[in-house]
Write a protein that holds these residues in place. Structure first.
Motif, PDB file in Angstrom:
ATOM      1  N   ASP A  80       0.836  -1.206   0.000  1.00 29.15           N
ATOM      2  CA  ASP A  80       0.000   0.000   0.000  1.00 29.15           C
ATOM      3  C   ASP A  80       0.872   1.258   0.000  1.00 29.15           C
ATOM      4  O   ASP A  80       0.582   2.240  -0.694  1.00 29.15           O
ATOM      5  CB  ASP A  80      -0.918   0.012   1.230  1.00 29.15           C
ATOM      6  N   ALA A  81       1.933   1.238   0.801  1.00 30.89           N
ATOM      7  CA  ALA A  81       2.819   2.403   0.884  1.00 30.89           C
ATOM      8  C   ALA A  81       3.522   2.670  -0.446  1.00 30.89           C
ATOM      9  O   ALA A  81       3.673   3.819  -0.862  1.00 30.89           O
ATOM     10  CB  ALA A  81       3.842   2.199   2.000  1.00 30.89           C
ATOM     11  N   LEU A  82       3.944   1.611  -1.121  1.00 30.81           N
ATOM     12  CA  LEU A  82       4.629   1.773  -2.406  1.00 30.81           C
ATOM     13  C   LEU A  82       3.704   2.379  -3.454  1.00 30.81           C
ATOM     14  O   LEU A  82       4.075   3.345  -4.138  1.00 30.81           O
ATOM     15  CB  LEU A  82       5.157   0.425  -2.895  1.00 30.81           C
ATOM     16  N   VAL A  83       2.501   1.818  -3.604  1.00 32.75           N
ATOM     17  CA  VAL A  83       1.606   2.336  -4.640  1.00 32.75           C
ATOM     18  C   VAL A  83       1.103   3.728  -4.281  1.00 32.75           C
ATOM     19  O   VAL A  83       0.831   4.551  -5.160  1.00 32.75           O
ATOM     20  CB  VAL A  83       0.431   1.363  -4.912  1.00 32.75           C
ATOM     21  N   GLU A  84       0.998   4.012  -2.999  1.00 30.28           N
ATOM     22  CA  GLU A  84       0.602   5.363  -2.558  1.00 30.28           C
ATOM     23  C   GLU A  84       1.615   6.400  -3.035  1.00 30.28           C
ATOM     24  O   GLU A  84       1.254   7.436  -3.595  1.00 30.28           O
ATOM     25  CB  GLU A  84       0.498   5.390  -1.033  1.00 30.28           C
ATOM     26  N   ARG A  85       2.893   6.114  -2.813  1.00 34.43           N
ATOM     27  CA  ARG A  85       3.950   7.054  -3.213  1.00 34.43           C
ATOM     28  C   ARG A  85       3.951   7.260  -4.724  1.00 34.43           C
ATOM     29  O   ARG A  85       4.092   8.380  -5.226  1.00 34.43           O
ATOM     30  CB  ARG A  85       5.320   6.523  -2.768  1.00 34.43           C
ATOM     31  N   LEU A  86       3.803   6.180  -5.463  1.00 36.13           N
ATOM     32  CA  LEU A  86       3.831   6.266  -6.927  1.00 36.13           C
ATOM     33  C   LEU A  86       2.610   7.006  -7.471  1.00 36.13           C
ATOM     34  O   LEU A  86       2.730   7.840  -8.380  1.00 36.13           O
ATOM     35  CB  LEU A  86       3.911   4.858  -7.513  1.00 36.13           C
ATOM     36  N   TRP A  87       1.448   6.704  -6.929  1.00 31.70           N
ATOM     37  CA  TRP A  87       0.229   7.378  -7.390  1.00 31.70           C
ATOM     38  C   TRP A  87       0.303   8.880  -7.107  1.00 31.70           C
ATOM     39  O   TRP A  87      -0.072   9.708  -7.933  1.00 31.70           O
ATOM     40  CB  TRP A  87      -0.990   6.748  -6.717  1.00 31.70           C
ATOM     41  N   ARG A  88       0.783   9.250  -5.924  1.00 31.17           N
ATOM     42  CA  ARG A  88       0.916  10.672  -5.593  1.00 31.17           C
ATOM     43  C   ARG A  88       1.883  11.361  -6.561  1.00 31.17           C
ATOM     44  O   ARG A  88       1.635  12.480  -6.992  1.00 31.17           O
ATOM     45  CB  ARG A  88       1.416  10.837  -4.158  1.00 31.17           C
ATOM     46  N   ARG A  89       2.988  10.698  -6.889  1.00 34.96           N
ATOM     47  CA  ARG A  89       3.955  11.270  -7.836  1.00 34.96           C
ATOM     48  C   ARG A  89       3.275  11.570  -9.167  1.00 34.96           C
ATOM     49  O   ARG A  89       3.459  12.641  -9.757  1.00 34.96           O
ATOM     50  CB  ARG A  89       5.111  10.285  -8.026  1.00 34.96           C
ATOM     51  N   ASP A  90       2.466  10.626  -9.652  1.00 30.40           N
ATOM     52  CA  ASP A  90       1.797  10.812 -10.940  1.00 30.40           C
ATOM     53  C   ASP A  90       0.839  11.993 -10.920  1.00 30.40           C
ATOM     54  O   ASP A  90       0.742  12.748 -11.886  1.00 30.40           O
ATOM     55  CB  ASP A  90       1.039   9.542 -11.322  1.00 30.40           C
ATOM     56  N   GLN A  91       0.120  12.158  -9.819  1.00 29.20           N
ATOM     57  CA  GLN A  91      -0.833  13.253  -9.741  1.00 29.20           C
ATOM     58  C   GLN A  91      -0.129  14.605  -9.669  1.00 29.20           C
ATOM     59  O   GLN A  91      -0.590  15.601 -10.250  1.00 29.20           O
ATOM     60  CB  GLN A  91      -1.758  13.070  -8.531  1.00 29.20           C
ATOM     61  N   ILE A  92       1.008  14.637  -8.984  1.00 28.11           N
ATOM     62  CA  ILE A  92       1.786  15.875  -8.926  1.00 28.11           C
ATOM     63  C   ILE A  92       2.329  16.233 -10.304  1.00 28.11           C
ATOM     64  O   ILE A  92       2.274  17.380 -10.743  1.00 28.11           O
ATOM     65  CB  ILE A  92       2.938  15.734  -7.905  1.00 28.11           C
ATOM     66  N   VAL A  93       2.844  15.233 -11.016  1.00 25.48           N
ATOM     67  CA  VAL A  93       3.348  15.453 -12.373  1.00 25.48           C
ATOM     68  C   VAL A  93       2.234  15.949 -13.286  1.00 25.48           C
ATOM     69  O   VAL A  93       2.437  16.818 -14.144  1.00 25.48           O
ATOM     70  CB  VAL A  93       3.971  14.157 -12.936  1.00 25.48           C
ATOM     71  N   ALA A  94       1.027  15.399 -13.094  1.00 23.14           N
ATOM     72  CA  ALA A  94      -0.110  15.788 -13.928  1.00 23.14           C
ATOM     73  C   ALA A  94      -0.700  17.132 -13.518  1.00 23.14           C
ATOM     74  O   ALA A  94      -1.599  17.651 -14.186  1.00 23.14           O
ATOM     75  CB  ALA A  94      -1.188  14.708 -13.861  1.00 23.14           C
ATOM     76  N   GLY A  95      -0.206  17.680 -12.388  1.00 26.67           N
ATOM     77  CA  GLY A  95      -0.716  18.964 -11.931  1.00 26.67           C
ATOM     78  C   GLY A  95      -2.090  18.874 -11.313  1.00 26.67           C
ATOM     79  O   GLY A  95      -2.852  19.846 -11.316  1.00 26.67           O
ATOM     80  N   VAL A  96      -2.411  17.690 -10.770  1.00 29.24           N
ATOM     81  CA  VAL A  96      -3.727  17.468 -10.170  1.00 29.24           C
ATOM     82  C   VAL A  96      -3.534  17.058  -8.721  1.00 29.24           C
ATOM     83  O   VAL A  96      -2.662  16.246  -8.408  1.00 29.24           O
ATOM     84  CB  VAL A  96      -4.497  16.351 -10.916  1.00 29.24           C
ATOM     85  N   ALA A  97      -4.332  17.613  -7.827  1.00 31.68           N
ATOM     86  CA  ALA A  97      -4.279  17.199  -6.432  1.00 31.68           C
ATOM     87  C   ALA A  97      -4.699  15.748  -6.334  1.00 31.68           C
ATOM     88  O   ALA A  97      -5.709  15.346  -6.920  1.00 31.68           O
ATOM     89  CB  ALA A  97      -5.198  18.070  -5.577  1.00 31.68           C
ATOM     90  N   PRO A  98      -3.933  14.894  -5.619  1.00 31.60           N
ATOM     91  CA  PRO A  98      -4.271  13.478  -5.521  1.00 31.60           C
ATOM     92  C   PRO A  98      -5.688  13.229  -5.017  1.00 31.60           C
ATOM     93  O   PRO A  98      -6.310  12.231  -5.349  1.00 31.60           O
ATOM     94  CB  PRO A  98      -3.234  12.930  -4.543  1.00 31.60           C
ATOM     95  N   GLU A  99      -6.200  14.136  -4.184  1.00 31.03           N
ATOM     96  CA  GLU A  99      -7.530  13.935  -3.609  1.00 31.03           C
ATOM     97  C   GLU A  99      -8.637  14.349  -4.589  1.00 31.03           C
ATOM     98  O   GLU A  99      -9.806  14.104  -4.340  1.00 31.03           O
ATOM     99  CB  GLU A  99      -7.675  14.741  -2.320  1.00 31.03           C
ATOM    100  N   ASP A 100      -8.265  15.009  -5.705  1.00 30.22           N
ATOM    101  CA  ASP A 100      -9.245  15.495  -6.655  1.00 30.22           C
ATOM    102  C   ASP A 100      -9.952  14.308  -7.311  1.00 30.22           C
ATOM    103  O   ASP A 100      -9.318  13.408  -7.841  1.00 30.22           O
ATOM    104  CB  ASP A 100      -8.532  16.335  -7.728  1.00 30.22           C
ATOM    105  N   GLU A 101     -11.261  14.338  -7.326  1.00 29.73           N
ATOM    106  CA  GLU A 101     -11.999  13.223  -7.895  1.00 29.73           C
ATOM    107  C   GLU A 101     -11.799  13.096  -9.397  1.00 29.73           C
ATOM    108  O   GLU A 101     -12.114  12.086  -9.988  1.00 29.73           O
ATOM    109  CB  GLU A 101     -13.504  13.365  -7.583  1.00 29.73           C
ATOM    110  N   GLY A 102     -11.250  14.148 -10.001  1.00 36.87           N
ATOM    111  CA  GLY A 102     -11.020  14.074 -11.442  1.00 36.87           C
ATOM    112  C   GLY A 102      -9.620  13.643 -11.790  1.00 36.87           C
ATOM    113  O   GLY A 102      -9.193  13.787 -12.924  1.00 36.87           O
ATOM    114  N   SER A 103      -8.876  13.123 -10.815  1.00 42.05           N
ATOM    115  CA  SER A 103      -7.497  12.724 -11.060  1.00 42.05           C
ATOM    116  C   SER A 103      -7.418  11.737 -12.217  1.00 42.05           C
ATOM    117  O   SER A 103      -8.094  10.714 -12.226  1.00 42.05           O
ATOM    118  CB  SER A 103      -6.908  12.065  -9.801  1.00 42.05           C
ATOM    119  N   PRO A 104      -6.577  12.018 -13.220  1.00 45.80           N
ATOM    120  CA  PRO A 104      -6.462  11.114 -14.364  1.00 45.80           C
ATOM    121  C   PRO A 104      -5.610   9.909 -14.014  1.00 45.80           C
ATOM    122  O   PRO A 104      -4.801   9.950 -13.110  1.00 45.80           O
ATOM    123  CB  PRO A 104      -5.754  11.989 -15.414  1.00 45.80           C
TER     124      PRO A 104
END
Length: 250
Positions: free
Chosen positions: A224-248
């Motif tokens: 869970d910790a590994l995928v959490e870190r990776l998913w957050r990285r992707d959302q930051i790169v995409a310029g979207v807040a990880p909590e945003d329901e529209g996260s791509p």
């Protein structure tokens, strides 16, 4: 590992009743299923979930437990006796998780690349190959080998270049269950985390820890910790807040 602003994934969801169909998709006869190159978890159409793929390279001196960690996370037998990985081994682990904000399940396809320390030193082309298109580097040390801990700063500088800030750096301390004999103390870990701003994840050395349903409870926090870190990285790169329901999706 607590992510800043709270976890964007629902902790423990896969082991809950709601996650049961997704858990069953990665099991076979109540044990972790080993997926072939072209295989993937099968779910009913109504429960279909997007697949997010990541490549993770394990770095660490010989004997810290890279191969054991991958086997434990994959739920495959752990080698009873240590022997250095002679070349490169790639292992695929599927891990379903659920976004808290949207309630949407995802299936993370994690490709773990494990290369023997001796092979990396002997063949210069291996390190660039292992890092090519990688999403994260797992830096391993053993709680029973202080030298492996002290070498972390030099190891991170050697493996990750100044222009590779897109790589997620994850530090994992292995053999945590042998901490009564530890050469690395909790004070050492706390000081490292404060200096480098990197939380240290902990892994035990128990054989077969991730094989069945019971073992999954032991490896779930780390995966869970590994995928959490990776998913957050992707959302930051995409310029979207990880909590945003529209996260791509990545």
């Amino acid at each position: 590992m607590a992510a800043r602003g709270g976890s964007v994934l629902e902790p423990g969801w896969l082991l809950s009743p709601a996650g049961r169909p997704y858990l069953d998709s990665i099991l076979q006869k109540n044990q972790r299923r080993v997926f072939g190159l072209l295989e993937r978890p099968v779910l009913p159409p109504t429960l279909a979930a997007p697949t997010v793929t990541y490549k993770l390279f394990l770095s660490g001196k010989s004997g810290v437990g890279k191969t054991t960690l991958v086997a434990t996370l994959a739920g495959t037998p752990v080698p009873p006796v240590h022997h250095e990985t002679l070349g490169l081994e790639a292992t695929t682990v599927y891990w379903p998780a659920k976004l808290r904000a949207t309630g949407r399940p995802l299936i993370f396809q994690l490709h773990f690349w494990d290369c023997g320390d001796g092979a990396l030193k002997k063949f210069e082309h291996l390190l660039p190959s292992c890092k090519e298109e990688a999403d994260a580097i797992l830096f391993l040390f053993s709680f029973t080998d202080r030298s492996s801990f002290e070498e972390l700063p030099a190891q991170m500088s050697r493996v990750v270049g100044p222009d590779e800030g897109n790589l997620v750096r994850v530090v994992v301390g292995t053999k945590f269950d042998l901490s009564t004999q530890a050469d690395v103390t909790e004070g050492d870990v706390t000081a490292f985390e404060a200096t480098w701003g990197l939380p240290v994840l902990r892994a035990s050395s128990g054989p077969g820890a991730g094989g069945g349903r019971g073992g999954l409870a032991r490896v779930a926090p780390l995966l869970d910790a590994l995928v959490e870190r990776l998913w957050r990285r992707d959302q930051i790169v995409a310029g979207v807040a990880p909590e945003d329901e529209g996260s791509p999706l990545a």
